[in-house]
Design a protein around this motif. Structure first.
Motif, PDB file in Angstrom:
ATOM      1  N   VAL A  48       2.547  -6.057   1.617  1.00  0.00           N
ATOM      2  CA  VAL A  48       2.379  -7.189   2.525  1.00  0.00           C
ATOM      3  C   VAL A  48       2.656  -8.462   1.734  1.00  0.00           C
ATOM      4  O   VAL A  48       2.761  -8.430   0.509  1.00  0.00           O
ATOM      5  CB  VAL A  48       0.965  -7.239   3.157  1.00  0.00           C
ATOM      6  CG1 VAL A  48       0.692  -5.991   3.974  1.00  0.00           C
ATOM      7  CG2 VAL A  48      -0.107  -7.453   2.119  1.00  0.00           C
ATOM      8  N   THR A  50       1.591 -12.693   1.242  1.00  0.00           N
ATOM      9  CA  THR A  50       0.716 -13.811   1.569  1.00  0.00           C
ATOM     10  C   THR A  50       1.554 -14.856   2.289  1.00  0.00           C
ATOM     11  O   THR A  50       2.786 -14.753   2.346  1.00  0.00           O
ATOM     12  CB  THR A  50       0.120 -14.438   0.292  1.00  0.00           C
ATOM     13  OG1 THR A  50       1.184 -15.031  -0.461  1.00  0.00           O
ATOM     14  CG2 THR A  50      -0.631 -13.417  -0.540  1.00  0.00           C
ATOM     15  N   ASP A  51       0.921 -15.879   2.812  1.00  0.00           N
ATOM     16  CA  ASP A  51       1.653 -16.929   3.495  1.00  0.00           C
ATOM     17  C   ASP A  51       2.562 -17.692   2.536  1.00  0.00           C
ATOM     18  O   ASP A  51       3.541 -18.294   2.944  1.00  0.00           O
ATOM     19  CB  ASP A  51       0.677 -17.888   4.184  1.00  0.00           C
ATOM     20  CG  ASP A  51       1.344 -18.664   5.298  1.00  0.00           C
ATOM     21  OD1 ASP A  51       2.066 -18.046   6.105  1.00  0.00           O
ATOM     22  OD2 ASP A  51       1.148 -19.890   5.359  1.00  0.00           O
ATOM     23  N   TYR A 129      -6.079  -6.955  10.742  1.00  0.00           N
ATOM     24  CA  TYR A 129      -4.674  -7.058  11.128  1.00  0.00           C
ATOM     25  C   TYR A 129      -4.447  -8.455  11.681  1.00  0.00           C
ATOM     26  O   TYR A 129      -5.065  -8.845  12.674  1.00  0.00           O
ATOM     27  CB  TYR A 129      -4.360  -5.992  12.176  1.00  0.00           C
ATOM     28  CG  TYR A 129      -2.948  -5.982  12.683  1.00  0.00           C
ATOM     29  CD1 TYR A 129      -1.864  -6.099  11.823  1.00  0.00           C
ATOM     30  CD2 TYR A 129      -2.691  -5.828  14.036  1.00  0.00           C
ATOM     31  CE1 TYR A 129      -0.569  -6.075  12.297  1.00  0.00           C
ATOM     32  CE2 TYR A 129      -1.401  -5.787  14.521  1.00  0.00           C
ATOM     33  CZ  TYR A 129      -0.347  -5.917  13.650  1.00  0.00           C
ATOM     34  OH  TYR A 129       0.945  -5.889  14.121  1.00  0.00           O
ATOM     35  N   SER A 130      -3.569  -9.217  11.016  1.00  0.00           N
ATOM     36  CA  SER A 130      -3.365 -10.596  11.408  1.00  0.00           C
ATOM     37  C   SER A 130      -2.012 -11.104  10.940  1.00  0.00           C
ATOM     38  O   SER A 130      -1.295 -10.420  10.219  1.00  0.00           O
ATOM     39  CB  SER A 130      -4.471 -11.466  10.804  1.00  0.00           C
ATOM     40  OG  SER A 130      -4.312 -12.807  11.218  1.00  0.00           O
ATOM     41  N   SER A 132       0.102 -13.690   8.568  1.00  0.00           N
ATOM     42  CA  SER A 132      -0.150 -14.056   7.175  1.00  0.00           C
ATOM     43  C   SER A 132      -0.847 -15.400   7.017  1.00  0.00           C
ATOM     44  O   SER A 132      -1.649 -15.577   6.111  1.00  0.00           O
ATOM     45  CB  SER A 132       1.153 -14.036   6.372  1.00  0.00           C
ATOM     46  OG  SER A 132       2.066 -14.987   6.880  1.00  0.00           O
ATOM     47  N   TYR A 133      -0.587 -16.349   7.897  1.00  0.00           N
ATOM     48  CA  TYR A 133      -1.188 -17.678   7.703  1.00  0.00           C
ATOM     49  C   TYR A 133      -2.693 -17.693   7.970  1.00  0.00           C
ATOM     50  O   TYR A 133      -3.357 -18.695   7.725  1.00  0.00           O
ATOM     51  CB  TYR A 133      -0.458 -18.761   8.501  1.00  0.00           C
ATOM     52  CG  TYR A 133      -0.489 -18.649  10.005  1.00  0.00           C
ATOM     53  CD1 TYR A 133       0.597 -18.103  10.677  1.00  0.00           C
ATOM     54  CD2 TYR A 133      -1.568 -19.108  10.740  1.00  0.00           C
ATOM     55  CE1 TYR A 133       0.592 -18.001  12.053  1.00  0.00           C
ATOM     56  CE2 TYR A 133      -1.573 -19.005  12.126  1.00  0.00           C
ATOM     57  CZ  TYR A 133      -0.493 -18.462  12.768  1.00  0.00           C
ATOM     58  OH  TYR A 133      -0.499 -18.364  14.127  1.00  0.00           O
ATOM     59  N   PHE A 135      -4.696 -15.950   6.268  1.00  0.00           N
ATOM     60  CA  PHE A 135      -5.322 -15.690   4.979  1.00  0.00           C
ATOM     61  C   PHE A 135      -5.176 -16.878   4.034  1.00  0.00           C
ATOM     62  O   PHE A 135      -4.574 -16.795   2.981  1.00  0.00           O
ATOM     63  CB  PHE A 135      -4.775 -14.389   4.387  1.00  0.00           C
ATOM     64  CG  PHE A 135      -5.065 -13.231   5.293  1.00  0.00           C
ATOM     65  CD1 PHE A 135      -6.352 -12.721   5.386  1.00  0.00           C
ATOM     66  CD2 PHE A 135      -4.082 -12.702   6.106  1.00  0.00           C
ATOM     67  CE1 PHE A 135      -6.641 -11.688   6.251  1.00  0.00           C
ATOM     68  CE2 PHE A 135      -4.358 -11.661   6.974  1.00  0.00           C
ATOM     69  CZ  PHE A 135      -5.640 -11.157   7.044  1.00  0.00           C
ATOM     70  N   ILE A 143      -6.329 -12.838   0.871  1.00  0.00           N
ATOM     71  CA  ILE A 143      -6.349 -11.380   0.981  1.00  0.00           C
ATOM     72  C   ILE A 143      -7.237 -10.747  -0.081  1.00  0.00           C
ATOM     73  O   ILE A 143      -7.967  -9.790   0.206  1.00  0.00           O
ATOM     74  CB  ILE A 143      -4.911 -10.823   0.926  1.00  0.00           C
ATOM     75  CG1 ILE A 143      -4.143 -11.264   2.184  1.00  0.00           C
ATOM     76  CG2 ILE A 143      -4.907  -9.307   0.798  1.00  0.00           C
ATOM     77  CD1 ILE A 143      -2.657 -10.949   2.175  1.00  0.00           C
ATOM     78  N   VAL A 153      -5.914  -5.342   4.266  1.00  0.00           N
ATOM     79  CA  VAL A 153      -5.375  -6.319   5.202  1.00  0.00           C
ATOM     80  C   VAL A 153      -3.928  -5.969   5.507  1.00  0.00           C
ATOM     81  O   VAL A 153      -3.168  -5.636   4.602  1.00  0.00           O
ATOM     82  CB  VAL A 153      -5.446  -7.727   4.561  1.00  0.00           C
ATOM     83  CG1 VAL A 153      -4.580  -8.714   5.301  1.00  0.00           C
ATOM     84  CG2 VAL A 153      -6.878  -8.203   4.481  1.00  0.00           C
ATOM     85  N   SER A 155      -0.939  -8.017   6.957  1.00  0.00           N
ATOM     86  CA  SER A 155      -0.500  -9.335   7.418  1.00  0.00           C
ATOM     87  C   SER A 155       0.895  -9.179   8.003  1.00  0.00           C
ATOM     88  O   SER A 155       1.770  -8.595   7.395  1.00  0.00           O
ATOM     89  CB  SER A 155      -0.512 -10.347   6.267  1.00  0.00           C
ATOM     90  OG  SER A 155       0.330  -9.932   5.223  1.00  0.00           O
ATOM     91  N   ASN A 158       5.867 -12.713   7.391  1.00  0.00           N
ATOM     92  CA  ASN A 158       5.727 -14.072   6.906  1.00  0.00           C
ATOM     93  C   ASN A 158       7.030 -14.796   7.205  1.00  0.00           C
ATOM     94  O   ASN A 158       8.058 -14.495   6.623  1.00  0.00           O
ATOM     95  CB  ASN A 158       5.448 -14.058   5.405  1.00  0.00           C
ATOM     96  CG  ASN A 158       5.253 -15.432   4.840  1.00  0.00           C
ATOM     97  OD1 ASN A 158       5.935 -16.369   5.227  1.00  0.00           O
ATOM     98  ND2 ASN A 158       4.336 -15.558   3.917  1.00  0.00           N
TER      99      ASN A 158
END
Length: 184
Positions: A48, A50-51, A129-130, A132-133, A135, A143, A153, A155, A158
Protein backbone atom coordinates in the motif's frame (compact mmCIF):
# COMPACT_ATOMS: atom_id res chain seq x y z
CA UNK A 1 -8.18 -4.45 -3.53
CA UNK A 2 -10.67 -5.08 -0.75
CA UNK A 3 -12.27 -7.82 -2.78
CA UNK A 4 -8.89 -9.49 -3.27
CA UNK A 5 -8.16 -9.54 0.45
CA UNK A 6 -11.59 -10.32 1.81
CA UNK A 7 -12.45 -12.92 -0.83
CA UNK A 8 -9.06 -14.40 -1.65
CA UNK A 9 -9.93 -17.68 -0.03
CA UNK A 10 -13.17 -18.02 -1.94
CA UNK A 11 -11.81 -17.25 -5.40
CA UNK A 12 -9.35 -20.10 -5.25
CA UNK A 13 -12.03 -22.39 -3.88
CA UNK A 14 -14.16 -21.58 -6.91
CA UNK A 15 -11.41 -22.66 -9.32
CA UNK A 16 -10.69 -25.89 -7.44
CA UNK A 17 -11.73 -28.84 -9.69
CA UNK A 18 -12.59 -31.02 -6.65
CA UNK A 19 -14.86 -28.25 -5.40
CA UNK A 20 -16.59 -28.03 -8.78
CA UNK A 21 -17.22 -31.77 -8.77
CA UNK A 22 -18.72 -31.53 -5.25
CA UNK A 23 -21.04 -28.80 -6.47
CA UNK A 24 -22.05 -30.81 -9.56
CA UNK A 25 -19.89 -28.65 -11.81
CA UNK A 26 -21.42 -25.41 -10.56
CA UNK A 27 -19.62 -22.85 -8.46
CA UNK A 28 -20.96 -22.10 -5.03
CA UNK A 29 -21.68 -18.42 -5.61
CA UNK A 30 -22.88 -17.74 -2.06
CA UNK A 31 -19.57 -18.95 -0.62
CA UNK A 32 -17.69 -16.79 -3.11
CA UNK A 33 -19.73 -13.67 -2.38
CA UNK A 34 -19.80 -13.99 1.38
CA UNK A 35 -16.10 -14.72 1.79
CA UNK A 36 -16.79 -17.91 3.74
CA UNK A 37 -13.86 -19.68 2.12
CA UNK A 38 -11.90 -19.83 5.37
CA UNK A 39 -8.38 -18.82 6.27
CA UNK A 40 -6.65 -21.23 3.85
CA UNK A 41 -5.01 -18.45 1.86
CA UNK A 42 -3.72 -16.27 4.65
CA UNK A 43 -1.49 -14.56 5.54
CA UNK A 44 -1.67 -12.15 2.61
CA UNK A 45 0.89 -9.36 2.12
CA UNK A 46 -0.12 -6.31 0.10
CA UNK A 47 1.83 -3.22 -0.87
CA UNK A 48 0.00 0.00 0.00
CA UNK A 49 1.05 3.63 -0.24
CA UNK A 50 0.84 6.47 2.22
CA UNK A 51 -0.62 9.74 1.01
CA UNK A 52 2.94 10.96 0.54
CA UNK A 53 3.71 8.03 -1.77
CA UNK A 54 5.78 5.96 0.66
CA UNK A 55 5.45 2.25 -0.05
CA UNK A 56 4.46 0.01 2.87
CA UNK A 57 3.69 -3.68 3.15
CA UNK A 58 0.61 -4.72 5.06
CA UNK A 59 0.23 -8.34 6.14
CA UNK A 60 -3.23 -9.63 6.88
CA UNK A 61 -2.84 -12.74 9.00
CA UNK A 62 -6.38 -14.11 8.69
CA UNK A 63 -9.62 -13.37 6.91
CA UNK A 64 -10.92 -10.03 8.23
CA UNK A 65 -14.27 -10.30 9.98
CA UNK A 66 -14.46 -6.76 11.44
CA UNK A 67 -13.58 -3.97 9.00
CA UNK A 68 -13.71 -0.25 9.72
CA UNK A 69 -14.51 1.53 6.46
CA UNK A 70 -13.63 5.18 5.97
CA UNK A 71 -15.20 6.95 3.00
CA UNK A 72 -18.35 6.41 1.00
CA UNK A 73 -16.45 5.12 -2.02
CA UNK A 74 -14.95 2.35 0.11
CA UNK A 75 -18.41 1.57 1.52
CA UNK A 76 -19.76 1.33 -2.03
CA UNK A 77 -17.10 -1.26 -2.87
CA UNK A 78 -17.90 -3.28 0.23
CA UNK A 79 -21.58 -3.27 -0.80
CA UNK A 80 -20.88 -4.06 -4.46
CA UNK A 81 -18.77 -7.09 -3.58
CA UNK A 82 -21.23 -8.42 -1.01
CA UNK A 83 -19.03 -7.61 1.99
CA UNK A 84 -21.25 -5.06 3.74
CA UNK A 85 -21.77 -7.42 6.69
CA UNK A 86 -18.03 -7.28 7.51
CA UNK A 87 -18.20 -3.52 8.17
CA UNK A 88 -18.34 -2.76 11.90
CA UNK A 89 -18.06 1.00 11.49
CA UNK A 90 -18.23 3.60 8.73
CA UNK A 91 -16.88 7.12 8.83
CA UNK A 92 -16.36 10.09 6.54
CA UNK A 93 -19.49 10.04 4.40
CA UNK A 94 -18.11 12.11 1.55
CA UNK A 95 -20.47 11.25 -1.34
CA UNK A 96 -23.97 12.65 -1.30
CA UNK A 97 -25.25 11.30 -4.63
CA UNK A 98 -24.38 7.62 -4.33
CA UNK A 99 -26.58 4.98 -5.93
CA UNK A 100 -25.86 3.03 -2.72
CA UNK A 101 -27.09 5.78 -0.38
CA UNK A 102 -29.86 3.64 1.12
CA UNK A 103 -27.54 0.69 1.77
CA UNK A 104 -24.82 2.96 3.16
CA UNK A 105 -27.31 4.47 5.60
CA UNK A 106 -28.01 0.96 6.93
CA UNK A 107 -24.33 0.36 7.73
CA UNK A 108 -23.05 1.03 11.28
CA UNK A 109 -22.21 4.75 11.01
CA UNK A 110 -19.44 5.89 13.36
CA UNK A 111 -19.58 9.51 12.25
CA UNK A 112 -20.26 11.47 9.10
CA UNK A 113 -16.85 13.11 9.50
CA UNK A 114 -13.45 11.67 10.43
CA UNK A 115 -13.78 9.22 13.31
CA UNK A 116 -11.44 9.54 16.26
CA UNK A 117 -8.69 7.00 16.82
CA UNK A 118 -10.41 6.04 20.07
CA UNK A 119 -13.72 5.34 18.31
CA UNK A 120 -11.99 3.09 15.79
CA UNK A 121 -9.94 1.30 18.46
CA UNK A 122 -13.11 0.64 20.49
CA UNK A 123 -14.46 -1.44 17.58
CA UNK A 124 -11.39 -3.75 17.69
CA UNK A 125 -11.21 -4.05 13.88
CA UNK A 126 -9.25 -6.72 12.01
CA UNK A 127 -8.67 -4.24 9.18
CA UNK A 128 -9.14 -0.57 8.28
CA UNK A 129 -10.10 0.12 4.67
CA UNK A 130 -9.86 3.72 3.53
CA UNK A 131 -8.44 6.21 1.09
CA UNK A 132 -4.78 7.04 1.67
CA UNK A 133 -5.37 10.64 2.75
CA UNK A 134 -7.22 9.40 5.85
CA UNK A 135 -3.88 8.31 7.31
CA UNK A 136 -2.58 11.71 8.34
CA UNK A 137 -1.99 12.83 11.90
CA UNK A 138 -4.97 15.22 11.93
CA UNK A 139 -7.32 12.47 10.71
CA UNK A 140 -6.80 8.80 11.66
CA UNK A 141 -3.07 8.98 12.30
CA UNK A 142 -0.46 7.36 10.12
CA UNK A 143 -0.49 3.72 9.06
CA UNK A 144 2.27 2.77 11.50
CA UNK A 145 0.03 3.90 14.40
CA UNK A 146 -2.45 1.18 13.43
CA UNK A 147 0.20 -1.40 12.63
CA UNK A 148 1.76 -0.87 16.09
CA UNK A 149 -1.63 -1.95 17.49
CA UNK A 150 -1.82 -5.05 15.29
CA UNK A 151 -4.33 -3.58 12.84
CA UNK A 152 -3.44 -3.75 9.13
CA UNK A 153 -4.58 -1.02 6.78
CA UNK A 154 -5.69 -1.11 3.17
CA UNK A 155 -5.34 2.33 1.68
CA UNK A 156 -7.02 2.85 -1.66
CA UNK A 157 -5.18 4.27 -4.65
CA UNK A 158 -3.04 7.28 -3.94
CA UNK A 159 -3.87 9.82 -6.60
CA UNK A 160 -0.79 11.88 -5.73
CA UNK A 161 1.72 9.29 -6.93
CA UNK A 162 3.10 10.04 -10.37
CA UNK A 163 1.74 13.57 -10.49
CA UNK A 164 3.71 16.76 -10.39
CA UNK A 165 3.21 20.47 -10.59
CA UNK A 166 4.77 20.37 -14.09
CA UNK A 167 1.88 18.25 -15.36
CA UNK A 168 -0.62 20.66 -13.83
CA UNK A 169 1.18 23.67 -15.34
CA UNK A 170 1.23 22.00 -18.75
CA UNK A 171 -2.50 21.35 -18.58
CA UNK A 172 -3.19 24.95 -17.56
CA UNK A 173 -0.98 26.30 -20.39
CA UNK A 174 -2.77 24.06 -22.89
CA UNK A 175 -6.16 25.34 -21.77
CA UNK A 176 -4.96 28.94 -21.93
CA UNK A 177 -3.49 28.58 -25.42
CA UNK A 178 -6.68 26.89 -26.65
CA UNK A 179 -8.76 29.77 -25.36
CA UNK A 180 -6.45 32.32 -26.99
CA UNK A 181 -6.78 30.47 -30.30
CA UNK A 182 -10.54 30.71 -30.11
CA UNK A 183 -11.05 27.10 -29.09
CA UNK A 184 -13.11 26.41 -26.02
Amino acid sequence: MVMIVLCSACTQAASDPAREIEDGGERNVETMKSGNGGDDHYPVSITVYTDEGKEMTQTIEKEPKKVVVIGSAMAELMIEFGLKDKAVGLGYLDQSFSIYADQISQMPILTELWPSKEAVLALKPDLIYSVSYAFKEDRLGDISFWNDRGIPVLSAANFNIGRSIDILNYSQESKTSCRYNGVS
